[in-house]
Design a protein around this motif. Structure first.
Motif, short mmCIF file in Angstrom:
data_model
loop_
_atom_site.label_atom_id
_atom_site.label_comp_id
_atom_site.label_asym_id
_atom_site.label_seq_id
_atom_site.Cartn_x
_atom_site.Cartn_y
_atom_site.Cartn_z
N GLU A 155 0.98 -1.44 0.11
CA GLU A 155 0.27 0.23 -0.02
C GLU A 155 0.71 1.85 0.17
OE1 GLU A 155 -2.66 -0.50 3.58
OE2 GLU A 155 -3.93 -1.79 1.38
N LYS A 156 2.19 1.16 0.88
CA LYS A 156 3.17 2.26 0.66
C LYS A 156 3.23 2.95 -1.19
CE LYS A 156 4.21 1.76 5.11
NZ LYS A 156 4.96 1.33 6.42
N GLY A 157 3.40 1.59 -1.68
CA GLY A 157 3.34 1.83 -3.69
C GLY A 157 4.83 1.89 -3.83
N TYR A 158 5.87 1.46 -2.97
CA TYR A 158 7.18 0.55 -3.29
C TYR A 158 6.87 -0.13 -4.44
CZ TYR A 158 8.26 2.38 1.43
OH TYR A 158 8.39 2.40 2.25
N TYR A 159 6.24 -1.19 -4.85
CA TYR A 159 6.07 -1.86 -5.63
C TYR A 159 4.82 -1.20 -7.10
CZ TYR A 159 9.29 -5.91 -3.40
OH TYR A 159 10.08 -6.43 -3.67
N GLU A 160 4.79 -0.65 -7.52
CA GLU A 160 4.02 -0.05 -7.76
C GLU A 160 4.58 -0.14 -9.25
OE1 GLU A 160 0.94 1.46 -10.03
OE2 GLU A 160 1.07 0.21 -8.11
N PRO A 161 5.66 0.71 -9.56
CA PRO A 161 6.53 0.51 -10.71
C PRO A 161 6.75 -0.68 -11.70
CG PRO A 161 7.25 2.23 -8.73
CD PRO A 161 6.51 1.66 -8.15
N PHE A 162 6.64 -1.96 -10.16
CA PHE A 162 7.26 -2.77 -11.51
C PHE A 162 5.42 -4.02 -11.56
CE2 PHE A 162 7.32 -7.64 -9.76
CZ PHE A 162 7.98 -8.17 -11.14
N ARG A 163 4.75 -3.15 -10.67
CA ARG A 163 3.24 -3.35 -11.21
C ARG A 163 3.16 -3.34 -12.62
NH1 ARG A 163 -2.49 -3.36 -7.77
NH2 ARG A 163 -2.21 -1.31 -8.32
N ARG A 164 2.85 -1.75 -12.92
CA ARG A 164 2.99 -1.05 -14.20
C ARG A 164 3.79 -2.16 -15.02
NH1 ARG A 164 3.14 3.88 -11.01
NH2 ARG A 164 5.46 4.36 -12.05
N ALA A 165 4.58 -2.24 -15.20
CA ALA A 165 5.56 -2.76 -15.63
C ALA A 165 5.31 -4.19 -16.42
CB ALA A 165 7.43 -2.79 -15.37
N VAL A 166 3.98 -4.78 -15.61
CA VAL A 166 3.92 -6.35 -15.15
C VAL A 166 2.65 -6.46 -16.20
CG1 VAL A 166 2.97 -7.90 -13.89
CG2 VAL A 166 5.47 -7.22 -13.30
N CYS A 167 1.43 -4.97 -15.87
CA CYS A 167 0.73 -4.55 -16.58
C CYS A 167 0.81 -4.39 -17.20
CB CYS A 167 -0.18 -3.62 -15.43
SG CYS A 167 -1.31 -4.69 -14.49
N GLN A 168 1.90 -3.87 -17.94
CA GLN A 168 1.99 -3.32 -19.80
C GLN A 168 2.72 -4.48 -20.86
OE1 GLN A 168 1.63 -0.60 -21.89
NE2 GLN A 168 2.31 -1.52 -22.63
N LYS A 169 3.69 -4.98 -19.76
CA LYS A 169 3.68 -6.90 -19.99
C LYS A 169 2.27 -7.31 -20.64
CE LYS A 169 8.24 -6.94 -21.09
NZ LYS A 169 8.18 -6.55 -22.71
N ALA A 170 1.52 -7.30 -19.82
CA ALA A 170 0.63 -8.19 -20.16
C ALA A 170 -1.10 -7.64 -21.17
CB ALA A 170 -0.48 -8.68 -18.81
N LEU A 171 -0.65 -6.21 -21.17
CA LEU A 171 -1.42 -5.51 -22.55
C LEU A 171 -0.79 -5.96 -24.01
CD1 LEU A 171 -1.47 -2.27 -20.96
CD2 LEU A 171 -3.36 -3.73 -21.32
N GLU A 172 0.70 -6.00 -24.01
CA GLU A 172 1.52 -6.47 -25.30
C GLU A 172 0.93 -7.86 -25.89
OE1 GLU A 172 5.43 -5.34 -23.84
OE2 GLU A 172 5.09 -2.94 -24.43
N ARG A 173 0.80 -8.76 -24.58
CA ARG A 173 1.07 -10.04 -25.07
C ARG A 173 -0.31 -10.36 -25.17
NH1 ARG A 173 6.04 -13.00 -25.26
NH2 ARG A 173 7.61 -11.13 -24.34
N LEU A 174 -1.89 -9.77 -24.75
CA LEU A 174 -2.89 -10.48 -24.56
C LEU A 174 -3.49 -9.20 -25.10
CD1 LEU A 174 -2.95 -11.29 -20.76
CD2 LEU A 174 -2.53 -13.05 -23.06
N PRO A 175 -3.56 -9.77 -27.10
CA PRO A 175 -4.59 -8.74 -27.68
C PRO A 175 -5.53 -9.40 -27.79
CG PRO A 175 -2.57 -10.37 -29.15
CD PRO A 175 -2.66 -10.37 -27.22
N MET A 176 -5.91 -10.41 -27.37
CA MET A 176 -7.59 -11.09 -27.18
C MET A 176 -7.95 -10.04 -26.77
SD MET A 176 -5.43 -13.27 -25.84
CE MET A 176 -4.41 -14.03 -26.49
#
Length: 181
Positions: free
Chosen positions: A64-85
């Motif tokens: 909740e303190k946001g330390y891993y938020e940049p990592f979460r955004r990167a994981v989400c971006q990879k998911a968007l790239e890999r899941l076009p359906m």
């Protein structure tokens, strides 16, 4: 419903009232917080497997303190790239309290995609939080080494900071599926 299978017989589970049931009559009730327990007693190696209440609370407060938020955004971006359906089937194995699971779900939804998504974890304490975090995702208590899903049933599998069960993950991924690790 996400394509979960009965851990006893392997048949598909269907939502029935306040739980899930297979055609053989094996029934699994939904907990008040919204997850289903598909970890059979003979699959447990302790009375309360996985992270306990204190561990889950400490991790939740840290996240909740946001330390891993940049990592979460990167994981989400990879998911968007890999899941076009439009309607990908996504599993987060070892999802903990659903921090990354919910992030990917929300990222996909913001792009007009409507994923069928589930998270599994061996800790019911973690899943209590996960199920409250995002009600549109299905959560189940299950071991990453014996996931209650049919072969080749997911388009993407996420595994962040949890046990790596490569043989099981390979079994679940459809040909051409994505493994986000």
């Amino acid at each position: 419903m996400f394509p979960l299978c009965c851990p006893k017989c392997g048949l598909p589970l269907k939502k029935e009232g306040n739980g899930c049931q297979c055609s053989e009559g094996h029934r699994y009730d939904l907990a008040r917080s919204g997850y289903v327990n598909l970890l059979l007693a003979n699959g447990k190696h302790s009375l309360q497997p996985g992270d306990d209440k204190r561990m889950v609370r400490a991790r939740r407060l840290f996240l909740e303190k946001g330390y891993y938020e940049p990592f979460r955004r990167a994981v989400c971006q990879k998911a968007l790239e890999r899941l076009p359906m439009e309607r990908p089937v996504v599993l987060d194995a070892g999802c903990g309290e659903g921090y990354y699971t919910a992030g990917i779900y929300q990222a996909l939804m913001s792009q007009g995609r409507h994923p069928r998504m589930a998270g599994t974890d061996i800790s019911k304490f973690s899943l209590r939080i996960a199920a409250k975090r995002e009600h549109s995702i299905e959560f189940a208590v299950a071991s990453s080494y014996h996931l209650p899903l049919a072969d080749q049933s997911v388009d993407a599998l996420l595994n962040c900071f949890s046990p790596l069960a490569l043989e099981e993950f390979h079994r679940l991924l459809r040909p051409g599926g994505s493994f986000l690790y």
